[in-house]
Design an enzyme around this catalytic site. Structure first.
Site, short mmCIF file in Angstrom:
data_model
loop_
_atom_site.label_atom_id
_atom_site.label_comp_id
_atom_site.label_asym_id
_atom_site.label_seq_id
_atom_site.Cartn_x
_atom_site.Cartn_y
_atom_site.Cartn_z
N GLY A 230 0.79 -1.24 0.00
CA GLY A 230 0.00 0.00 0.00
C GLY A 230 0.82 1.28 0.00
O GLY A 230 0.26 2.36 0.20
N CYS A 233 -0.55 3.66 -2.75
CA CYS A 233 -1.89 4.18 -2.40
C CYS A 233 -1.74 5.28 -1.35
O CYS A 233 -2.32 6.37 -1.47
CB CYS A 233 -2.78 3.08 -1.83
N1 LIG Z 1 12.09 0.61 0.60
C1 LIG Z 1 11.71 1.89 0.47
N2 LIG Z 1 12.36 2.84 1.18
C2 LIG Z 1 12.02 4.14 1.07
N3 LIG Z 1 11.02 4.58 0.26
C3 LIG Z 1 10.33 3.68 -0.46
C4 LIG Z 1 10.65 2.29 -0.41
N4 LIG Z 1 9.79 1.62 -1.23
C5 LIG Z 1 8.98 2.55 -1.78
N5 LIG Z 1 9.30 3.80 -1.35
C6 LIG Z 1 8.63 5.05 -1.69
O1 LIG Z 1 7.23 4.82 -1.54
C7 LIG Z 1 6.50 5.51 -2.53
C8 LIG Z 1 5.68 4.52 -3.34
O2 LIG Z 1 6.54 3.94 -4.30
P1 LIG Z 1 6.39 2.49 -4.92
O3 LIG Z 1 6.61 1.48 -3.86
O4 LIG Z 1 7.27 2.46 -6.12
O5 LIG Z 1 4.85 2.48 -5.36
P2 LIG Z 1 3.83 1.27 -5.60
O6 LIG Z 1 3.24 0.91 -4.28
O7 LIG Z 1 2.83 1.89 -6.53
O8 LIG Z 1 4.62 0.16 -6.23
C9 LIG Z 1 7.54 6.27 -3.36
O9 LIG Z 1 7.70 7.56 -2.80
C10 LIG Z 1 8.81 5.45 -3.15
O10 LIG Z 1 9.98 6.21 -3.36
C1 LIG Z 2 -7.50 -2.63 -3.58
C2 LIG Z 2 -6.05 -2.44 -3.86
N1 LIG Z 2 -5.63 -1.30 -4.45
C3 LIG Z 2 -4.32 -1.11 -4.69
C4 LIG Z 2 -3.39 -2.06 -4.34
C5 LIG Z 2 -1.93 -1.84 -4.67
O1 LIG Z 2 -1.13 -1.75 -3.55
P1 LIG Z 2 0.26 -2.52 -3.52
O2 LIG Z 2 0.91 -2.34 -4.87
O3 LIG Z 2 1.07 -1.85 -2.47
O4 LIG Z 2 -0.07 -3.95 -3.23
C6 LIG Z 2 -3.85 -3.23 -3.73
N2 LIG Z 2 -2.99 -4.21 -3.36
N3 LIG Z 2 -5.18 -3.39 -3.50
#
Ligand SMILES: Nc1ncnc2c1ncn2[C@@H]1O[C@H](COP(=O)(O)OP(=O)(O)O)[C@@H](O)[C@H]1O
Ligand SMILES: Cc1ncc(COP(=O)(O)O)c(N)n1
Length: 309
Positions: A230, A233
């Site tokens: 999440g 999100c």
């Molecule tokens: N291990 C981590 N350490 C620090 N920041 C993180 C880490 N993983 C993700 N982020 C940050 O969390 C936010 C969501 O990024 P990301 O994880 O790429 O999105 P998603 O959940 O859509 O895959 C971004 O600002 C990213 O730089």
């Molecule tokens: C309902 C819903 N919306 C969005 C995400 C993405 O979140 P993540 O990539 O961190 O699993 C998820 N797992 N579930």
């Protein structure tokens, strides 16, 4: 946290997304985040997932007409200062959501183009990608793809700094006002040689922001954890909340990035679930950041520190 009042009215934000029964992502993450930001949160549910930290066990998509009905209910009466989209599940729902956005006044729209859950489960049908690209991207004030999502939207793999930049420009050309290429999926090794010409030795998580022709980079230390369920999100809900409160796009992103950093750090030792645990939505909201376009910023504690270019 008290409700924030701006110009005499209670600040409101809307999430249009899927429900995560596990409470770490989707609608639940968005509403918890909005609450933490002092913003009155509302929801339009697109799909209900049976989900926990181990994965997605089932998905039930709602009828597009019912999604549209929820949008009308909320926006005819309460209205909103900003909205975000998350999991949209299928093409008919995307059309219903865009029709709803065209019908109602929504001052700011943040599009989190959710495609796949951290555990690998698909959260959108492949046929819906064209509708996402053609109808929703052009309406986005801010779009927040992670690397795999940006690759799908641009139609080719993205692996280098140069490719990340070209992808941001491609999405801006498609109509998104501000593009945030999130760094969670970038290899930490790419952080050792950077576009702003200074090497970083410790692993960092960099978000590349393309806005009005300028690149601004937001860096934090990369936290060594698998509890990142999440994150996307929560981050996009934080940006939405800040826009609803009237902050500029770059200041909104700066606060949201510092918030998600603290939210990941804060839940590192939590014992919620056995898999990819959630982030800490009780984290501090670090207001007061002010950034200029065009620089690289490191959040080394608070506030942000501008790196030499
Ligand atoms: N291990 C981590 N350490 C620090 N920041 C993180 C880490 N993983 C993700 N982020 C940050 O969390 C936010 C969501 O990024 P990301 O994880 O790429 O999105 P998603 O959940 O859509 O895959 C971004 O600002 C990213 O730089
Ligand atoms: C309902 C819903 N919306 C969005 C995400 C993405 O979140 P993540 O990539 O961190 O699993 C998820 N797992 N579930």
């Amino acid at each position: 946290m008290e409700a924030v009042i701006v110009n005499g009215h209670t600040v409101r934000a809307l999430t249009i997304a899927g429900s995560d029964s596990g409470g770490g992502a989707g609608i639940q993450a968005d509403l918890k985040t909005m609450h933490q930001f002092g913003v009155y949160g509302m929801s339009v549910v697109t799909a209900v997932t049976a989900q926990n930290t181990l994965g997605v066990q089932g998905v039930h998509e709602l009828d597009a007409e019912f999604v549209q009905m929820q949008m009308d209910s909320v926006l005819d009466d309460i209205g909103t200062d900003a909205a975000k989209t998350g999991m949209l599940a299928n093409e008919s729902i995307i059309h219903a959501v865009v029709d709803g956005l065209e019908k109602h006044a929504v001052p700011y729209l943040v599009v989190d183009p959710v495609m796949v859950a951290k555990g690998g489960a698909p959260l959108i049908s492949p046929e819906a990608i064209d509708a996402l690209r053609e109808r929703l991207v052009p309406r986005a004030d801010v779009i927040t793809p992670n690397i795999p999502e940006a690759s799908v939207l641009c139609g080719h793999p993205l692996e280098t700094w140069d490719e990340y930049h070209r992808a941001a420009e491609q999405l801006a050309k498609a109509g998104a006002q501000t593009v945030v290429i999130k760094g969670g999926h970038m290899s930490p090794f790419q952080s050792t040689s950077t576009p702003w010409g200074r090497n970083i030795i410790d692993p960092v998580s960099v978000d590349i922001v393309f806005c009005n022709g300028d690149y601004t980079y937001f860096l934090t230390k990369r936290i060594d954890t698998r509890k990142t369920h999440g994150t996307g999100c929560t981050y996009s809900a934080a940006i939405t909340s800040m826009l609803a409160r009237g902050y500029s796009v770059l200041d909104a992103i700066a606060v949201a990035k510092a918030f998600i950093f603290q939210a990941i750090e804060g839940a590192k030792d939590w014992d919620v679930g056995q898999g990819h645990g959630p982030t800490d939505h009780f984290a501090n909201v670090p207001l007061g950041s002010s950034v200029e376009p065009g620089g690289a910023y490191l959040c080394d504690g608070l506030p942000w520190v501008r790196l030499d270019q």
